[in-house]
Design an enzyme around this catalytic site. Structure first.
Site, PDB file in Angstrom:
ATOM      1  N   GLY A   1      -8.304   9.229   9.046  1.00 37.38           N
ATOM      2  CA  GLY A   1      -8.682   9.366  10.446  1.00 37.38           C
ATOM      3  C   GLY A   1      -9.746  10.411  10.723  1.00 37.38           C
ATOM      4  O   GLY A   1     -10.121  10.632  11.874  1.00 37.38           O
TER       5      GLY A   1
ATOM      6  N   ALA B   1      -9.475   5.378   3.417  1.00 42.23           N
ATOM      7  CA  ALA B   1      -9.317   6.525   4.322  1.00 42.23           C
ATOM      8  C   ALA B   1     -10.552   7.413   4.406  1.00 42.23           C
ATOM      9  O   ALA B   1     -11.253   7.638   3.415  1.00 42.23           O
ATOM     10  CB  ALA B   1      -8.137   7.392   3.938  1.00 42.23           C
ATOM     11  N   GLY B   2     -10.815   7.872   5.618  1.00 45.06           N
ATOM     12  CA  GLY B   2     -11.866   8.853   5.851  1.00 45.06           C
ATOM     13  C   GLY B   2     -13.205   8.273   6.235  1.00 45.06           C
ATOM     14  O   GLY B   2     -14.125   9.008   6.575  1.00 45.06           O
TER      15      GLY B   2
ATOM     16  N   ASN C   1      -9.696   1.785   9.157  1.00 45.52           N
ATOM     17  CA  ASN C   1      -8.992   1.400  10.375  1.00 45.52           C
ATOM     18  C   ASN C   1      -9.595   2.102  11.583  1.00 45.52           C
ATOM     19  O   ASN C   1     -10.184   1.485  12.468  1.00 45.52           O
ATOM     20  CB  ASN C   1      -7.503   1.747  10.236  1.00 45.52           C
ATOM     21  CG  ASN C   1      -6.664   1.301  11.425  1.00 45.52           C
ATOM     22  OD1 ASN C   1      -7.164   0.928  12.472  1.00 45.52           O
ATOM     23  ND2 ASN C   1      -5.366   1.322  11.268  1.00 45.52           N
ATOM     24  N   THR C   2      -9.462   3.449  11.624  1.00 45.61           N
ATOM     25  CA  THR C   2      -9.808   4.203  12.824  1.00 45.61           C
ATOM     26  C   THR C   2     -11.266   4.005  13.237  1.00 45.61           C
ATOM     27  O   THR C   2     -11.561   3.932  14.443  1.00 45.61           O
ATOM     28  CB  THR C   2      -9.529   5.702  12.595  1.00 45.61           C
ATOM     29  OG1 THR C   2      -8.217   5.837  12.051  1.00 45.61           O
ATOM     30  CG2 THR C   2      -9.604   6.478  13.891  1.00 45.61           C
TER      31      THR C   2
ATOM     32  N   LYS D   1       0.880  -1.166   0.000  1.00 47.02           N
ATOM     33  CA  LYS D   1       0.000   0.000   0.000  1.00 47.02           C
ATOM     34  C   LYS D   1       0.915   1.213   0.000  1.00 47.02           C
ATOM     35  O   LYS D   1       1.566   1.509   1.006  1.00 47.02           O
ATOM     36  CB  LYS D   1      -0.917   0.013   1.228  1.00 47.02           C
ATOM     37  CG  LYS D   1      -1.748   1.284   1.330  1.00 47.02           C
ATOM     38  CD  LYS D   1      -2.600   1.338   2.584  1.00 47.02           C
ATOM     39  CE  LYS D   1      -3.055   2.772   2.830  1.00 47.02           C
ATOM     40  NZ  LYS D   1      -3.897   2.897   4.030  1.00 47.02           N
TER      41      LYS D   1
END
Lengths: 65, 256
Positions: B156, B183-184, B205-206, B95
């Site tokens: 994040g 992301a986001g 992830n977050t 990645k």
């Protein structure tokens, strides 16, 4: 010799990167190495001779997103 | 769905950072159904060996790993990190992140294209973290990328899909390239929305790691992504500006 390991000053006997990895306590750990910003594969550590001032990076698996 | 010839059942790629404990991370991965998790490389201490325990945990999960180059701001850092990751993790998947701005963590797309070309030529299978810019996407494909991963919103931030139009245009522009929103994403509904656009997968992830109950949230994301995929395949109705009665009006009582 005096080298940087992960940006911290260290005194090691060397002379090769393979020796340094052993002397720094990584032994059989799963790590990858670089010297002065260039990747050094595990198979080439024994032939990579270190000298004063070399910046060695020792990286290991870590959490990531 | 396949990435570089590897067929996958789950369309959720899950990050491994920021969980309350290793046990909760492991449970979240299991509940999510994810078959791919992202990992990273960091400086190791010979005394602490923190990375060794983490790596054992991931291997026990039996999932495929997608190493990242998170935190790299130059092409050289990213390429060296990718080479180190290939050796440590034993995969040519990477990645690729080349970060261009500290505040937004948005990709430096110029460095990204350059690094992608170098890595693809060196045998890597590159998953570039990019923006929804179509021309950048084309350059990445020319550089050898067979997957594109545009951001939904800054890493994040949990803001979801900031540019629906741009993401929809990207799907239309690259019908044959696997596309992953990376992301986001903050909520399962946002992940479902990405899948309803026809995206092939979502990487997050977050949103899971920082949830009050990460394992439960991981399960919720797994279900939302599957629901979004099915909705895409089912071909959603067109949106209209004005109401259209769903109950038939023919034969309505009290009308002349």
């Amino acid at each position: 010799m005096k080298i940087l390991v992960n940006n911290a000053a260290r005194e090691i006997a060397g002379p090769s990167l393979a020796d340094a990895v052993e002397q720094l306590g990584f032994g059989n750990a799963v790590v990858a190495t670089a010297v002065d910003g260039d990747f050094v594969p595990a198979r080439k550590r024994a032939s990579m001779m270190l000298r004063d001032g070399h910046a060695v990076e020792v990286l290991a698996p870590m959490q990531g997103g | 769905m396949d990435f570089y010839g590897v067929a996958l059942g789950s369309r959720l790629l899950l990050g491994t950072a920021g969980y309350p404990s290793p046990a909760i991370l492991a449970e979240a991965v299991r509940r999510s159904g994810a078959e791919v998790v992202t990992v990273s490389l960091r400086r190791e201490s010979g005394a602490e060996r923190a990375g060794q325990g983490f790596w054992s945990l991931i291997r026990e999960l039996g999932v495929r790993v997608l190493p990242n180059t998170a935190g790299c701001h130059t092409v050289r850092e990213a390429v060296t990190t990718a080479q180190m990751a290939r050796e440590v993790f034993g995969t040519s998947w990477i990645k690729l992140e080349v970060i261009g701005n500290h505040d937004t963590l948005q990709p430096d797309v110029f460095g990204l294209v350059e690094a992608a070309g170098l890595l693809a030529a060196d045998g890597f299978e590159v998953f570039p973290y990019t923006t929804e810019d179509l021309v950048v996407g084309e350059r990445l494909v020319e550089a050898g990328c067979r997957v594109l991963m545009p951001w939904g919103a800054p890493i994040g931030s949990g803001r979801g899909l900031n540019n629906l139009y741009g993401l929809r245009a990207m799907r239309a522009h690259f019908p044959d390239i696997p596309l992953v929103v990376d992301a986001g994403i903050g909520l399962p509904s946002q992940a479902a929305a990405a899948m309803e656009l026809g995206y092939d997968a979502v990487l997050l992830n977050t949103a899971v790691a920082r949830a009050g109950d990460p394992a439960l949230m991981a399960a919720a994301f797994g279900q939302a992504i599957e629901a979004g995929r099915q909705a895409y395949l089912a071909e959603p109705m067109p949106m209209r500006d004005m109401a259209v009665p769903s109950t038939p009006v023919l034969g309505l009582a009290f009308r002349g």
